[in-house]
Design a protein around this motif. Structure first.
Motif, PDB file in Angstrom:
ATOM      1  N   SER A  78       0.822  -1.218   0.000  1.00  0.00           N
ATOM      2  CA  SER A  78       0.000   0.000   0.000  1.00  0.00           C
ATOM      3  C   SER A  78       0.856   1.267   0.000  1.00  0.00           C
ATOM      4  O   SER A  78       0.328   2.366   0.135  1.00  0.00           O
ATOM      5  N   HIS A  79       2.178   1.108  -0.111  1.00  0.00           N
ATOM      6  CA  HIS A  79       3.131   2.226  -0.110  1.00  0.00           C
ATOM      7  C   HIS A  79       3.048   3.050   1.175  1.00  0.00           C
ATOM      8  O   HIS A  79       3.255   4.266   1.160  1.00  0.00           O
ATOM      9  N   LEU A  80       2.773   2.365   2.289  1.00  0.00           N
ATOM     10  CA  LEU A  80       2.711   3.040   3.589  1.00  0.00           C
ATOM     11  C   LEU A  80       4.069   3.064   4.285  1.00  0.00           C
ATOM     12  O   LEU A  80       4.281   3.838   5.224  1.00  0.00           O
ATOM     13  N   VAL A  81       4.983   2.212   3.843  1.00  0.00           N
ATOM     14  CA  VAL A  81       6.323   2.180   4.425  1.00  0.00           C
ATOM     15  C   VAL A  81       7.243   2.958   3.494  1.00  0.00           C
ATOM     16  O   VAL A  81       7.392   2.616   2.330  1.00  0.00           O
ATOM     17  N   THR A  82       7.828   4.015   4.035  1.00  0.00           N
ATOM     18  CA  THR A  82       8.725   4.843   3.231  1.00  0.00           C
ATOM     19  C   THR A  82      10.022   5.085   3.982  1.00  0.00           C
ATOM     20  O   THR A  82      10.061   5.049   5.221  1.00  0.00           O
ATOM     21  N   CYS A  83      11.065   5.336   3.237  1.00  0.00           N
ATOM     22  CA  CYS A  83      12.372   5.618   3.809  1.00  0.00           C
ATOM     23  C   CYS A  83      12.333   6.957   4.548  1.00  0.00           C
ATOM     24  O   CYS A  83      11.894   7.961   3.988  1.00  0.00           O
ATOM     25  N   PRO A  84      12.797   6.989   5.786  1.00  0.00           N
ATOM     26  CA  PRO A  84      12.803   8.250   6.527  1.00  0.00           C
ATOM     27  C   PRO A  84      13.831   9.262   5.996  1.00  0.00           C
ATOM     28  O   PRO A  84      13.724  10.446   6.281  1.00  0.00           O
ATOM     29  N   THR A  85      14.775   8.789   5.205  1.00  0.00           N
ATOM     30  CA  THR A  85      15.806   9.678   4.671  1.00  0.00           C
ATOM     31  C   THR A  85      15.385  10.323   3.354  1.00  0.00           C
ATOM     32  O   THR A  85      15.499  11.536   3.184  1.00  0.00           O
ATOM     33  N   CYS A  86      14.863   9.492   2.423  1.00  0.00           N
ATOM     34  CA  CYS A  86      14.568  10.032   1.085  1.00  0.00           C
ATOM     35  C   CYS A  86      13.103   9.877   0.676  1.00  0.00           C
ATOM     36  O   CYS A  86      12.730  10.265  -0.426  1.00  0.00           O
ATOM     37  N   SER A  87      12.287   9.272   1.526  1.00  0.00           N
ATOM     38  CA  SER A  87      10.852   9.076   1.296  1.00  0.00           C
ATOM     39  C   SER A  87      10.525   8.082   0.182  1.00  0.00           C
ATOM     40  O   SER A  87       9.397   8.019  -0.279  1.00  0.00           O
ATOM     41  N   SER A  88      11.490   7.294  -0.240  1.00  0.00           N
ATOM     42  CA  SER A  88      11.235   6.269  -1.250  1.00  0.00           C
ATOM     43  C   SER A  88      10.289   5.224  -0.673  1.00  0.00           C
ATOM     44  O   SER A  88      10.444   4.784   0.469  1.00  0.00           O
TER      45      SER A  88
END
Length: 142
Positions: free
Chosen positions: A30-40
């Motif tokens: 669901s694209h709910l997990v994103t990188c805290p550094t670059c938001s990927s």
């Protein structure tokens, strides 16, 4: 809860906590997990080392165990609280009222214990009435 070591497609490593493996998969899909550094949102699990008991971890656990001096201090506090309770009148919710009566000479001097809200305690202190909370001492089995 499951802790995963994660990385994004840009090579940034981070951790995430999930209720289950399925929960992780659902959130990633669901694209709910994103990188805290670059938001990927292109995130994947990485290999993790198993939880192994080490000497350092053992030392940290031992630091939580009370030494003899701490045990003696707790025992003395327990005795003190017991003595105060045995030699004071428990007035319960009437504590602020009774403390004021004693302070202003409307009642005989005597030891009191009871209950007061934080606001009532502050008001008593502001009036110059000396009060102190009784410490809560953990029992021996705790």
């Amino acid at each position: 809860m499951i802790r995963y070591t994660l990385s994004c497609d840009n090579g940034h490593a981070f951790e995430g906590w999930f209720s289950s493996s399925d929960d992780f998969d659902r959130q990633v899909d669901s694209h709910l997990v994103t990188c805290p550094t670059c938001s990927s949102a292109s995130v994947s699990k990485q290999l993790m080392a198993p939880a192994v008991s080490t000497a350092r971890k053992k030392e940290a656990r031992q630091a939580l165990v009370m030494d003899q001096a701490q045990k003696e201090t707790i025992a003395k506090l327990r005795e003190l609280v017991k003595s105060i309770r045995e030699n004071a009148e428990d007035v319960g919710e009437r504590f602020p009222e009774e403390a004021r009566k004693i302070h202003y000479g409307e009642a005989d001097q005597r030891g009191l214990i009871g209950k007061a809200t934080a606001e009532e305690a502050v008001a008593l202190l502001e009036e110059g009435i000396e009060i102190a909370p009784l410490p809560v001492i953990p029992d021996d089995k705790n």
